[in-house]
Structures are given as C-alpha cells and as structure tokens.
Design an enzyme around this catalytic site. Sequence first.
Site, short mmCIF file in Angstrom:
data_model
loop_
_atom_site.label_atom_id
_atom_site.label_comp_id
_atom_site.label_asym_id
_atom_site.label_seq_id
_atom_site.Cartn_x
_atom_site.Cartn_y
_atom_site.Cartn_z
N CYS A 123 0.77 -1.08 0.29
CA CYS A 123 0.61 -0.15 -0.29
C CYS A 123 0.82 1.37 0.11
O CYS A 123 0.66 2.48 -0.31
CB CYS A 123 -1.37 0.24 1.43
SG CYS A 123 -1.91 -1.75 1.52
N HIS A 264 -3.78 7.03 2.87
CA HIS A 264 -3.74 5.54 2.22
C HIS A 264 -5.51 5.08 2.61
O HIS A 264 -5.81 5.16 3.71
CB HIS A 264 -2.66 4.84 2.55
CG HIS A 264 -3.16 2.59 1.78
ND1 HIS A 264 -4.34 2.84 0.61
CD2 HIS A 264 -3.29 1.66 2.80
CE1 HIS A 264 -4.30 1.69 0.98
NE2 HIS A 264 -4.05 1.34 1.97
N ASN A 294 -10.45 -0.77 -0.28
CA ASN A 294 -8.53 -0.49 -0.31
C ASN A 294 -8.11 -0.67 -1.87
O ASN A 294 -8.61 -2.08 -1.92
CB ASN A 294 -8.10 -1.04 1.18
CG ASN A 294 -7.07 -1.20 1.09
OD1 ASN A 294 -6.16 -0.52 0.06
ND2 ASN A 294 -6.61 -1.55 2.45
C1 LIG Z 1 -10.48 -6.21 8.90
C2 LIG Z 1 -11.18 -5.30 9.70
C3 LIG Z 1 -12.48 -4.03 9.30
C4 LIG Z 1 -11.46 -5.97 10.62
O1 LIG Z 1 -12.68 -5.21 11.50
P1 LIG Z 1 -12.43 -5.80 13.10
O2 LIG Z 1 -13.06 -4.78 13.68
O3 LIG Z 1 -10.99 -5.84 13.43
O4 LIG Z 1 -12.60 -7.31 13.44
P2 LIG Z 1 -12.56 -8.62 14.17
O5 LIG Z 1 -11.52 -8.76 12.42
O6 LIG Z 1 -11.63 -8.32 15.64
O7 LIG Z 1 -13.61 -9.89 14.07
C5 LIG Z 1 -14.66 -9.14 14.69
C6 LIG Z 1 -15.82 -10.19 14.45
O8 LIG Z 1 -16.33 -9.52 13.12
C7 LIG Z 1 -16.49 -11.39 12.58
N1 LIG Z 1 -16.50 -10.58 10.81
C8 LIG Z 1 -15.26 -10.66 10.18
N2 LIG Z 1 -15.23 -10.24 8.98
C9 LIG Z 1 -16.61 -10.00 9.31
C10 LIG Z 1 -17.70 -9.34 7.98
N3 LIG Z 1 -17.56 -9.54 6.82
N4 LIG Z 1 -18.79 -9.48 8.51
C11 LIG Z 1 -19.52 -9.57 9.50
N5 LIG Z 1 -18.99 -10.44 10.51
C12 LIG Z 1 -17.18 -10.38 10.08
C13 LIG Z 1 -15.19 -12.06 13.35
O9 LIG Z 1 -15.54 -13.02 12.67
C14 LIG Z 1 -15.94 -11.67 14.45
O10 LIG Z 1 -16.30 -12.42 15.23
P3 LIG Z 1 -16.34 -13.27 16.57
O11 LIG Z 1 -15.78 -11.95 17.58
O12 LIG Z 1 -17.21 -13.68 16.63
O13 LIG Z 1 -15.22 -13.93 16.24
C15 LIG Z 1 -9.93 -4.54 10.52
O14 LIG Z 1 -9.72 -5.02 11.20
C16 LIG Z 1 -9.69 -3.81 9.39
O15 LIG Z 1 -9.68 -2.51 8.72
N6 LIG Z 1 -8.30 -3.77 9.26
C17 LIG Z 1 -6.74 -3.27 8.61
C18 LIG Z 1 -7.18 -3.90 7.47
C19 LIG Z 1 -6.23 -4.36 6.55
O16 LIG Z 1 -4.66 -5.21 7.55
N7 LIG Z 1 -5.71 -3.90 5.29
C20 LIG Z 1 -4.63 -3.98 4.55
C21 LIG Z 1 -3.60 -3.26 4.57
S1 LIG Z 1 -3.82 -1.66 3.94
#
Ligand SMILES: CC(C)(COP(=O)(O)OP(=O)(O)OC[C@H]1O[C@@H](n2cnc3c(N)ncnc32)[C@H](O)[C@@H]1OP(=O)(O)O)[C@@H](O)C(=O)NCCC(=O)NCCS
Length: 337
Positions: A123, A264, A294
């Site tokens: 990224c 970004h 993204n």
């Molecule tokens: C990916 C992202 C949106 C996830 O959000 P989060 O709040 O961290 O969510 P988590 O991964 O902790 O998951 C929370 C819960 O939602 C669930 N979940 C994950 N994706 C889901 C979806 N698309 N829809 C519904 N539920 C979902 C998970 O299974 C988890 O459930 P659980 O608590 O029963 O285990 C967030 O972490 C993020 O944006 N991270 C950075 C993204 C990234 O790496 N980008 C690339 C680099 S630039």
Amino acid sequence: MVNNPTIETPKRRAVVAGTGSCVPDKILSNQDLTKIVETSDEWITTRTGIKTRRIAQPGQTTATLSAQAARNALQDAQMQADEIEMIVIGTVTPEMVFPSTACFVQDMIGARNAWAFDLSAACSGFVYGLSIAHQFVSSGRYHNALVIGAETLSRITNYQDRGSCILFGDGAGAVILKAANEGSQGIMYSTSFSDGRGWTALNCPAFGSRNPVSKPLADPSMVYMQINGREVYHTAVRRIVELVNECLEKCDLGVEDIAMFIPHQMNARIIESVGKRLNFTDDRIFINIDKYGNTSAASIPIALDECRKSGKVHKGDIILLVAFGGGLTWGANVIQL
Ligand SMILES: CC(C)(COP(=O)(O)OP(=O)(O)OC[C@H]1O[C@@H](n2cnc3c(N)ncnc32)[C@H](O)[C@@H]1OP(=O)(O)O)[C@@H](O)C(=O)NCCC(=O)NCCS
C-alpha cells in the site's frame, strides 16, 4: 523513529504537472457480498466505511488500468507520452512475474524515451515511487517522471474469507512530476520506512520463490492475500500519526497549514481515528473508500486525482500524502500543488 535523514529541499523542485486515474466500471456492492459470504451491509459500513468497490473484468489488467490512468495524466499535464523520461509503478498485483508492469505500460502508451520499473511496497508503493521520482527530478537527472499506483487486488482476494474480501478493490492512479527551477510549488519533503519483521501481518505467500505455484502448495488459499486485520489496524494508526508529526516538524508546518490530508484508504475508521488524534478538521481529510474500498498502491493517486479535479484542492495548497501497508512499509510526501 529511527534514523531517517532530513531531505534537504533543493532549489529545483519536482512539481505535480498532471494527475489521472482509471477504475473498472464493474461495481461490487456490500449487498452483492452478502450473497457470497456471511456478512451484512451494516457490518461492513460501520467497521470499514466501504459501500462499493470496483472489479476488473476479463481483459482488464494492472497494465491496462495503469495505461489509461497515465493517458489521463498526460492529457492533464498537456504532455506527449514520448516526453516522459521515467516510469515507476507501485503494485503488488503485477502484469506477470516479469517483465515489469511499467514496461508493459511504456509500450501501451508509447513512452519510448522512458526507462521503466516496478516497485513492491504494497500500500506504500505510490508514496515510495513518488519519493524516488522526487530524487531523480529534483537532482536534475531527469526533467520529468510518471509515477503510478495500480492494483487488481480482486485477482488475489479470497472471496471465501469474509474478514478480507470485503476490503479490496481494483484501480489505478497516475501523477506526472515535472522539474521547475523557480517558485515554491513541488514536493517539499518525502520520508519512507519499513520493518520486515512485520511481514506476517499482511502478505500473499504464493507465486514467489518460497512457495512457487508450480509446486503443490501446503494450502491452496496461499494464492490469496492473508491479513491480520486487527494487528494492522493498531500499527497503522500509530505509524501514520508518527509520519504526520515528522512531516509537519521537518517542513516547519502546523496542521492548519495542510489544505488536504490524503491518507491511504485502508479503513475509514483508521482515517477518522488518525484525523482526530492530529486535530484535522473533517473538511481537510479526504475519504473516498466508500466508493472504491482499499485499492492498495492505487488509493492515494486515485484520491489525489479526485481531489484536484473536484476542486477540493487548488494551486498553491499544501497537501500531505501518507501510506501504510504490507512489508511492513510506511511513508509520506508533503507537496505544494
Ligand atoms: C479487517 C477489519 C475491518 C476487521 O475489523 P475488526 O473490528 O478488527 O473485526 P475482527 O476481525 O476483530 O472481527 C470481529 C468479529 O466480526 C466477524 N467478522 C469478520 N469479518 C466479518 C464480516 N465481513 N461480516 C461480519 N462479521 C465479520 C469476525 O468473525 C469476528 O467475530 P467473532 O467476534 O465472533 O470472532 C479491520 O481490522 C481492518 O480494517 N484492519 C486493517 C485492514 C487491513 O489490513 N488492510 C490491508 C492493509 S492496508
């Protein structure tokens, strides 16, 4: 922060002479994703700010999207392709293992006098590219450079993994830098970092030397991006805040001097949280992740092009571009338009 020497601003500047972008027409909405994985529009919107993303269709590749973004930037700069001296493309979804996507783009647009190469910084690919081109143009070695960030992430996205497939989209953005010997316009400061210890947080393990696709993979899903979203989230916020503070300090600027902060587009919540910590008002933070998701290296140049062409920024404005991504990599550019 570790040692990162201040880049002395030379008299000769690398000025943004034109911008362009290109995204596929095909839209993948949150509603569409609910038919593929267990998710909801509400979950995706509140956790990421994303509503739709664009998906490359058969025949559309990282090079074709890049070439169209480049043509749009050339038109904006009122330049011909054969005037371009250097092409850099930041991408993690190249046309093929080799030759570089940049060589394909050189051929597609007819930039026969340029040298061309890709760089891999996930990224951060576009801000790294701009930093490199900045050095070549401001040193006097070249008169101009075409810097592109482009991805077809849909080709390495696992549409069975709801934690990642909701995030990514395809597109390309391009910037032409041109040398200027007078005035204060141009790139004021660039800074770049990486920390290879963090590679496990974000990667695509197949296709390379370690896990060639020609040999049976330990797990077929290795051909897709693997992300540890939570880990990335927290590190990204910390690093982006550090980058902004470094840029302001080195350029002797206050937050109020930045006309537009163009981060970004990785997650609207990350951007909002950074904006709040740094006291940027909402009207000076650019967010278009709702439309494109993204797009990795493409996200900043697409955002910059939209910002310029929608009149959100003007000649003379100081803008701040900041990226964070796989590697781990992070970097920023301060530019007076
Ligand atoms: C990916 C992202 C949106 C996830 O959000 P989060 O709040 O961290 O969510 P988590 O991964 O902790 O998951 C929370 C819960 O939602 C669930 N979940 C994950 N994706 C889901 C979806 N698309 N829809 C519904 N539920 C979902 C998970 O299974 C988890 O459930 P659980 O608590 O029963 O285990 C967030 O972490 C993020 O944006 N991270 C950075 C993204 C990234 O790496 N980008 C690339 C680099 S630039």
